[in-house]
Design a protein around this motif. Structure first.
Motif, PDB file in Angstrom:
ATOM      1  N   GLY A 104       0.804  -1.222   0.000  1.00 16.25           N
ATOM      2  CA  GLY A 104       0.000   0.000   0.000  1.00 16.25           C
ATOM      3  C   GLY A 104       0.827   1.258   0.000  1.00 16.25           C
ATOM      4  O   GLY A 104       0.555   2.189  -0.746  1.00 16.25           O
ATOM      5  N   HIS A 105       1.879   1.305   0.821  1.00 20.77           N
ATOM      6  CA  HIS A 105       2.640   2.543   0.775  1.00 20.77           C
ATOM      7  C   HIS A 105       3.433   2.694  -0.529  1.00 20.77           C
ATOM      8  O   HIS A 105       3.324   3.732  -1.178  1.00 20.77           O
ATOM      9  CB  HIS A 105       3.514   2.783   2.003  1.00 20.77           C
ATOM     10  CG  HIS A 105       4.118   4.134   1.892  1.00 20.77           C
ATOM     11  ND1 HIS A 105       3.452   5.265   2.281  1.00 20.77           N
ATOM     12  CD2 HIS A 105       5.235   4.552   1.286  1.00 20.77           C
ATOM     13  CE1 HIS A 105       4.163   6.320   1.941  1.00 20.77           C
ATOM     14  NE2 HIS A 105       5.264   5.911   1.335  1.00 20.77           N
ATOM     15  N   PRO A 106       4.207   1.688  -0.939  1.00 21.10           N
ATOM     16  CA  PRO A 106       4.845   1.838  -2.264  1.00 21.10           C
ATOM     17  C   PRO A 106       3.829   2.196  -3.349  1.00 21.10           C
ATOM     18  O   PRO A 106       4.130   2.967  -4.254  1.00 21.10           O
ATOM     19  CB  PRO A 106       5.465   0.460  -2.508  1.00 21.10           C
ATOM     20  CG  PRO A 106       5.797  -0.035  -1.143  1.00 21.10           C
ATOM     21  CD  PRO A 106       4.664   0.451  -0.278  1.00 21.10           C
ATOM     22  N   ALA A 128       4.273   0.823   8.110  1.00 21.30           N
ATOM     23  CA  ALA A 128       3.488   0.757   9.347  1.00 21.30           C
ATOM     24  C   ALA A 128       2.994   2.118   9.819  1.00 21.30           C
ATOM     25  O   ALA A 128       2.298   2.195  10.827  1.00 21.30           O
ATOM     26  CB  ALA A 128       4.294   0.066  10.431  1.00 21.30           C
ATOM     27  N   HIS A 129       3.306   3.221   9.074  1.00 21.84           N
ATOM     28  CA  HIS A 129       2.699   4.489   9.502  1.00 21.84           C
ATOM     29  C   HIS A 129       1.197   4.494   9.241  1.00 21.84           C
ATOM     30  O   HIS A 129       0.501   5.383   9.682  1.00 21.84           O
ATOM     31  CB  HIS A 129       3.406   5.720   8.901  1.00 21.84           C
ATOM     32  CG  HIS A 129       3.288   5.879   7.418  1.00 21.84           C
ATOM     33  ND1 HIS A 129       4.263   6.454   6.660  1.00 21.84           N
ATOM     34  CD2 HIS A 129       2.321   5.550   6.539  1.00 21.84           C
ATOM     35  CE1 HIS A 129       3.905   6.483   5.395  1.00 21.84           C
ATOM     36  NE2 HIS A 129       2.729   5.933   5.298  1.00 21.84           N
ATOM     37  N   HIS A 130       0.720   3.494   8.534  1.00 22.79           N
ATOM     38  CA  HIS A 130      -0.731   3.347   8.379  1.00 22.79           C
ATOM     39  C   HIS A 130      -1.315   2.542   9.532  1.00 22.79           C
ATOM     40  O   HIS A 130      -2.505   2.270   9.555  1.00 22.79           O
ATOM     41  CB  HIS A 130      -1.057   2.658   7.061  1.00 22.79           C
ATOM     42  CG  HIS A 130      -0.622   3.463   5.879  1.00 22.79           C
ATOM     43  ND1 HIS A 130      -1.410   4.449   5.317  1.00 22.79           N
ATOM     44  CD2 HIS A 130       0.526   3.469   5.163  1.00 22.79           C
ATOM     45  CE1 HIS A 130      -0.770   5.003   4.308  1.00 22.79           C
ATOM     46  NE2 HIS A 130       0.421   4.439   4.195  1.00 22.79           N
ATOM     47  N   MET A 131      -0.450   2.084  10.436  1.00 21.33           N
ATOM     48  CA  MET A 131      -0.895   1.135  11.455  1.00 21.33           C
ATOM     49  C   MET A 131      -0.552   1.589  12.863  1.00 21.33           C
ATOM     50  O   MET A 131      -0.479   0.781  13.775  1.00 21.33           O
ATOM     51  CB  MET A 131      -0.244  -0.231  11.180  1.00 21.33           C
ATOM     52  CG  MET A 131      -0.591  -0.780   9.816  1.00 21.33           C
ATOM     53  SD  MET A 131       0.480  -2.147   9.354  1.00 21.33           S
ATOM     54  CE  MET A 131       0.157  -3.282  10.694  1.00 21.33           C
TER      55      MET A 131
HETATM   56 CU   LIG Z   1       2.011   5.546   3.479  1.00 22.89          CU
END
Ligand SMILES: [Cu+2]
Ligand code: HEM
Lengths: 611, 208
Positions: A304-306, A353-356
């Motif tokens: 998701g982040h990439p 993990a900044h989404h978590m």
């Molecule tokens: Cu992100």
């Protein structure tokens, strides 16, 4: 490697008629006329495939945008009914009011479609295909056949995804991120969208991943191995750097999504419990033991982040090119731009993990992710600085492509700043899953990437269709989009605490004071949606009726890069004669007393090569 | 458009001598990197789960997996020999070995199924303890790659056998670097999924 293994006669040029049967003889001596189907449908020609991606992407853009208009109707006017909705949507909008469940399907499909089908497939698929061979002096992709498959997997994914709108239980409704447990149990009594709709979602996404892998392998292999004479890596336009690293990101991160979704489908269809544990529904304890939904989040966000950079990098590349051409100035800090792209790609794998932050992760681990997240702002900021440096004191042409490129920079700054706020876990715990996040990623990713894409379409349209797009319509499109998009997303920053993905806030006294604001946002969203139709009309109108490029000379913007040295006419192999050789870097604008010097023009005696 | 000829082949030859690799082979390597990420994701999921799951049940791996390991190594050997014979224009041996590769590859899938059966009989059904479920998951993900490899092998086999009595066809084979190149790609792919299985087998062995 010994030359015995290097087979030049193999099919580097992927003719339309090569389907794996044996040609003992070379290709030179037989030029079949292409049939209509070979030319327009199952084409292996990068230009046609690029256009196929573009048109399919535009279709999805309209669908995805329309979905958002529907849910904005509900959000803006929660107490009204819209009888026409029932006419179109039937039982999804009984009495002219969108149902709670369908609302969730709408946001889910809106996100999926825009993120993957428009801004990944549509954006990379279009521009990587159109530009890589042209800007690097190549006849066609490393494998035309794989390239064709890439489009047709995309098409198949599109058909499957679209078909989920027409089934009894409706499309997936558990968010574009498809978190379990809601998506992990196939129980339509619990949630209609978790039925067949979700399986179709998963199938479509699998096809989509295959498509983007086939495309990505081709792009990287072509860029690294097939550049024309003299085109060293550091003479490549920034667009190409961007496409290459976009493809690298996809090649290395999409498999994690496939893995995540495989486990999910095992849980759904085969009764395993990778993501499920002690689920209680209506007082019954289900038979799932030991799984963890957090595992899914790790796998998902590793892609998701990439993925967000897969979306933004091509736009960045396009914008770098467009800004330099229309400011008539060399790009500022070419080397820094390239290094920033590389840095972004590496760090993009270390921040997922900044989404978590709110999943209960160890705060020390969280701190590591905060660090890397804030680090990624550095190369991003360098790029912004260089874009501004590029247009600083330039002889700027304020035409549509240039305006959209400047718009991109504006949105990227606005959204990047809120990213830095969110990147601090202490702040994010307050803001997670609120409209602040919605504002952040729509501005930095959604709107910015669209601006980059529009800049690219307006800029290269004359190259690929031999005509200009209408400038007046373009300006209308730009200004409504710019002002409208800020009107939609800027207020969202101030809707403190308002949770995202809620169907209605009627039960929450505290949020009543946002009522006027939500209505305002909805109006703006509808206006912006219709402004995009102006673009669509302009696009198709201009293909047939636009102002023609004049004469032999078909380099209307005065660009230095190789695509402007090839005829507009669609040739198999791009250049009628020899492929041009490259002697200089791609940003020789306003040098030696000239407006621009094409890349294939040899250095003057005594001229120092740009390094 | 027909005044245009592919005279740039010379140029491409030069390019490839410079980069030393055919772009399509390079693409295959990239695909291997991608598949590696896929299996890395699956196996790291296992590690993470094993670490945080109290009732993880360890068990002895089905013995069949040892046989399937031997089986798939032999696929690699046989296909390699088949390629060697193709290069030497021994087409009969090439065809036989290719066929043997196909049979052994299919046998590998059969053995994996037996392995699943053995798992079930030792009280590890698919929907049982997660430790068992991971084996089903990962072996089926790998098996899918094998199935794709078999499909391409079958296509190759079809063309190899179809015109075996036709002397002109045999001649064309010698003169056709495209076929040899495709065969090289196919064999490389098989070596790759072979190595992946060995990795998986060792990985399972260490974790169970
Ligand atoms: Cu992100
Ligand atoms: C300056 C660098 C950036 C930082 C520090 C940053 C940080 C963050 C953080 C911490 C979140 C999680 C918010 C939450 O859910 O609580 C987030 C969400 C998001 N960001 Fe960024 N971001 C940055 C740039 C970008 C860029 C360039 C893009 C896309 C091109 C992007 C796209 C997204 C998306 C799509 C989400 C939300 C996903 C979702 O939950 O649905 N961000 N960002």
């Amino acid at each position: 490697m010994h030359s015995a293994e290097i087979n030049v006669n193999t099919d580097l040029h992927a003719h339309g008629h090569d389907h794996g049967h044996d040609h003992a003889h070379g290709h030179d001596d037989h030029h079949h006329e292409e049939t209509w189907i070979q030319k327009y449908i199952f084409s292996t020609d990068h230009k046609m495939i690029g256009k196929q991606f573009l048109i399919t992407g535009m279709f999805w853009g309209i669908v995805g945008g329309l979905l958002s208009v529907l849910f904005r109707l509900q959000l803006g006017w929660p107490n009204e009914t819209f009888p026409f909705l029932e006419t179109f949507l039937g039982r999804w909008a009984e009495g002219g009011k969108i149902s709670n469940e369908f609302y969730l399907s709408l946001v889910t499909m809106h996100g999926t479609i825009l993120v993957f089908f428009v801004l990944t497939g549509g954006l990379s698929g279009t521009f990587a295909n159109l530009l890589i061979p042209y800007q690097l002096g190549i006849r066609d992709m490393a494998s035309g056949f794989m390239n064709m498959l890439s489009y047709w997997f995309f098409f198949a994914a599109s058909v499957v995804m679209l078909s989920s709108f027409f089934i009894q239980t409706g499309p997936a409704s558990g968010g574009w991120t498809a978190y379990p447990p809601i998506n992990g149990i196939k129980d339509i009594a619990l949630n209609k969208g978790s039925g067949l709709g979700f399986d179709l979602w998963a199938l479509a996404m699998t096809l989509f991943v295959v498509s983007s892998l086939l495309g990505g392998l081709n792009y990287v292999a072509t860029i690294l191995n097939m550049r024309t004479k003299g085109m060293t890596m550091m003479k490549m336009p920034l667009t190409i750097w961007a496409f290459m690293f976009t493809a690298v990101l996809g090649i290395l991160s999409f498999p994690a999504l496939l893995a995540g979704v495989s486990l999910l489908e095992f849980d759904r269809l085969l009764g395993t419990s990778f993501y499920l544990n002690d689920i209680i529904i209506n007082g019954n304890l289900l038979d799932y033991k030991g799984g963890s939904p957090i595992l899914y989040q790790h796998l998902f966000w590793f892609l998701g982040h990439p993925e967000v950079y897969i979306i933004i990098l091509p736009a960045m590349g396009i914008v770098s090119e467009v800004l330099s051409v229309h400011a008539r100035k060399p790009i500022f800090g070419y080397r820094a731009m390239v290094i920033s792209i590389m840095a972004i790609v590496i760090i993009a794998f270390l921040v997922w993990a900044h989404h978590m932050f709110v999943t209960g992760m160890n705060p020390n681990l969280g701190a590591v992710f905060v660090l890397f997240t804030l680090l990624i702002a550095v190369p991003s900021a360098i790029k912004v600085f260089n874009w501004i440096g590029t247009i600083w004191k330039g002889s700027i042409r304020l035409n549509t492509p240039m305006l959209f490129a400047i718009g991109f920079v504006s949105f990227f700054i606005s959204g990047g700043l809120t990213g830095i706020m969110l990147g601090n876990s202490a702040i994010d715990i307050q803001l997670h899953d609120t409209y602040f996040v919605v504002a952040h990623f729509h501005i930095v990713m959604g709107v910015a990437a669209f601006c980059g894409m529009f800049a690219g379409v307006y800029h290269w349209f004359p190259r690929f269709y031999g005509r200009f797009m209408n400038e007046t319509l373009g300006l209308i499109h730009f200004w409504i989009t710019l002002i409208g998009a800020y009107a939609i997303f800027f207020p969202m920053h101030f809707m403190t605490g308002l949770p995202r993905r809620y169907f209605s806030f009627a039960n929450f006294e505290t949020f009543n004071n946002f009522n006027n604001l939500t209505e305002f946002i909805s109006v703006a969203a509808i206006v912006v949606f219709f402004a995009q139709l102006v673009f669509i009309v302009n696009f198709f109108y201009s293909i047939f009726k636009g102002r023609k490029l004049e004469g032999e000379y078909n380099n209307p913007w005065g660009g230095t890069t190789l695509e402007w040295t090839a005829p507009v006419e669609r040739l198999h192999g791009n250049w009628p004669g020899e492929i041009p050789t490259v002697y200089r870097w791609p940003y020789d604008y306003s040098v030696n007393g000239r407006s621009f010097i094409p890349q294939d023009e040899p250095l003057e005696p005594g001229e120092v090569e740009h390094k | 458009m027909d005044d245009y000829t592919w005279k740039d082949k010379e140029y491409l030859k030069e390019r490839m001598e410079y980069t030393g690799i055919h772009p399509q082979k390079f693409a295959l390597w990239l695909a291997m990197a991608s598949m590696t990420m896929f299996f890395a994701a699956l196996t790291s999921a296992l590690i993470v789960k094993k670490a945080d799951f109290q009732t993880w049940e360890n068990f002895k791996l089905p013995t069949v997996f040892l046989y399937s390991t031997i089986c798939i190594i032999s696929v690699s050997v046989v296909l390699h020999l088949s390629l060697v014979n193709y290069r030497k224009a021994n087409f009969t041996a090439f065809r036989l070995l290719l066929f043997a590769g196909f049979v052994l590859g299919t046998a590998f899938l059969g053995l994996q199924l037996l392995g699943w059966n053995e798992l079930k009989e030792m009280g590890m059904p698919l929907a049982g303890n997660l430790s068992g479920a991971f084996i089903y998951l990962i072996t089926s993900a790998h098996g899918f790659h094998i199935a794709v490899g078999l499909l391409f092998l079958l296509i190759f086999l079809f063309f190899a056998i179809r015109s075996r009595k036709d002397p002109i066809y045999e001649l064309k084979n010698i003169a056709n670097p495209k076929r040899q190149f495709n065969l090289e790609l196919l064999v490389s792919f098989w070596h790759y999924i072979d190595i992946v299985w060995i990795y998986l087998y060792v990985f399972f062995y260490l974790n169970y």
